[in-house]
Design a protein around this motif. Structure first.
Motif, PDB file in Angstrom:
ATOM      1  N   UNK A 291      53.684 -22.139 -34.907  1.00 46.01           N
ATOM      2  CA  UNK A 291      54.304 -22.864 -33.794  1.00 46.01           C
ATOM      3  C   UNK A 291      53.675 -22.477 -32.457  1.00 46.01           C
ATOM      4  N   UNK A 292      53.372 -21.180 -32.298  1.00 47.24           N
ATOM      5  CA  UNK A 292      52.695 -20.739 -31.078  1.00 47.24           C
ATOM      6  C   UNK A 292      51.341 -21.409 -30.943  1.00 47.24           C
ATOM      7  N   UNK A 293      50.599 -21.470 -32.047  1.00 48.77           N
ATOM      8  CA  UNK A 293      49.277 -22.099 -32.022  1.00 48.77           C
ATOM      9  C   UNK A 293      49.378 -23.569 -31.642  1.00 48.77           C
ATOM     10  N   UNK A 294      50.349 -24.267 -32.207  1.00 49.39           N
ATOM     11  CA  UNK A 294      50.504 -25.696 -31.924  1.00 49.39           C
ATOM     12  C   UNK A 294      50.829 -25.917 -30.453  1.00 49.39           C
ATOM     13  N   UNK A 295      51.712 -25.096 -29.893  1.00 55.44           N
ATOM     14  CA  UNK A 295      52.047 -25.235 -28.468  1.00 55.44           C
ATOM     15  C   UNK A 295      50.836 -25.002 -27.584  1.00 55.44           C
ATOM     16  N   UNK A 296      50.069 -23.964 -27.903  1.00 59.09           N
ATOM     17  CA  UNK A 296      48.903 -23.652 -27.083  1.00 59.09           C
ATOM     18  C   UNK A 296      47.819 -24.715 -27.224  1.00 59.09           C
ATOM     19  N   UNK A 297      47.597 -25.211 -28.426  1.00 57.16           N
ATOM     20  CA  UNK A 297      46.600 -26.265 -28.622  1.00 57.16           C
ATOM     21  C   UNK A 297      47.035 -27.528 -27.886  1.00 57.16           C
ATOM     22  N   UNK A 298      48.325 -27.854 -27.946  1.00 59.82           N
ATOM     23  CA  UNK A 298      48.822 -29.046 -27.242  1.00 59.82           C
ATOM     24  C   UNK A 298      48.594 -28.913 -25.745  1.00 59.82           C
ATOM     25  N   UNK A 299      48.771 -27.729 -25.217  1.00 56.64           N
ATOM     26  CA  UNK A 299      48.578 -27.516 -23.779  1.00 56.64           C
ATOM     27  C   UNK A 299      47.093 -27.516 -23.418  1.00 56.64           C
ATOM     28  N   UNK A 300      46.313 -26.666 -24.060  1.00 58.50           N
ATOM     29  CA  UNK A 300      44.908 -26.496 -23.683  1.00 58.50           C
ATOM     30  C   UNK A 300      44.030 -27.659 -24.128  1.00 58.50           C
ATOM     31  N   UNK A 301      44.461 -28.439 -25.071  1.00 56.81           N
ATOM     32  CA  UNK A 301      43.690 -29.595 -25.506  1.00 56.81           C
ATOM     33  C   UNK A 301      44.298 -30.897 -25.005  1.00 56.81           C
ATOM     34  N   UNK A 302      45.609 -30.973 -24.965  1.00 54.50           N
ATOM     35  CA  UNK A 302      46.283 -32.213 -24.586  1.00 54.50           C
ATOM     36  C   UNK A 302      46.096 -32.589 -23.134  1.00 54.50           C
ATOM     37  N   UNK A 303      46.144 -31.620 -22.251  1.00 58.05           N
ATOM     38  CA  UNK A 303      46.005 -31.915 -20.823  1.00 58.05           C
ATOM     39  C   UNK A 303      44.614 -32.469 -20.505  1.00 58.05           C
TER      40      UNK A 303
END
Length: 160
Positions: free
Chosen positions: A63-75
């Motif tokens: 879950x931590x990985x998904x949140x960080x990927x969503x932030x650092x990749x999604x933006x």
């Protein structure tokens, strides 16, 4: 805490190292798998070295990985899409002529950052269940990168 003792605390790494099977001196003649399949003589003697539970990444870390990927990749990816929309609106409604190469380079830059954000998001996550890690995760990135390089080196040495 040393890197070696920190490495042993990871929940999704195997507790023990795999032992290579001893090489037999004389190899018996074995029929090809396709011949055994036709005869119905294939037996399942392959035991996986680790169970799924031992190899799985815990849900907390995932879950931590998904949140960080969503932030650092999604933006950056959202910004890449936004540059296309804004450039179209500027050309269509404001009459501002933008050089196509500028739009292309800006768009490629944002999408490139999005791709790098996937890797950074995973590697900057704390892989320790009890420690959430920092906001940007630079310390976790250096630790996890070191673990990854060490794993590559040991795998490479074992193959030689």
């Amino acid at each position: 805490m040393s890197a070696e003792s920190e490495r042993n605390n990871l929940p999704f790494e195997p507790k023990t190292k795999r032992q290579k099977p001893a090489k037999a001196k004389a190899q018996p003649v074995v029929k090809p798998v396709s011949a055994n399949l036709k005869e119905g003589k294939v037996k399942e003697d392959r035991n996986p070295p680790y169970t799924k539970e031992e190899m799985a990444i815990p849900k907390v870390i995932s879950d931590r990985m998904i949140r960080r990927v969503a932030c650092f990749s999604g933006i950056p990816t959202a910004l890449g899409i936004t540059t296309l929309v804004v450039s179209y609106l500027l050309v269509a409604f404001a009459g501002i002529k933008l050089p196509p190469i500028a739009v292309l380079l800006l768009n490629m830059g944002f999408f490139g950052l999005g791709v790098l954000g996937i890797t950074y998001g995973v590697l900057s996550t704390s892989w320790d269940i009890n420690r959430p890690g920092t906001l940007f995760g630079w310390g976790e990135l250096t630790t996890n990168w070191g673990r990854m390089v060490e794993g590559w080196r040991t795998t490479r040495q074992n193959k030689v």
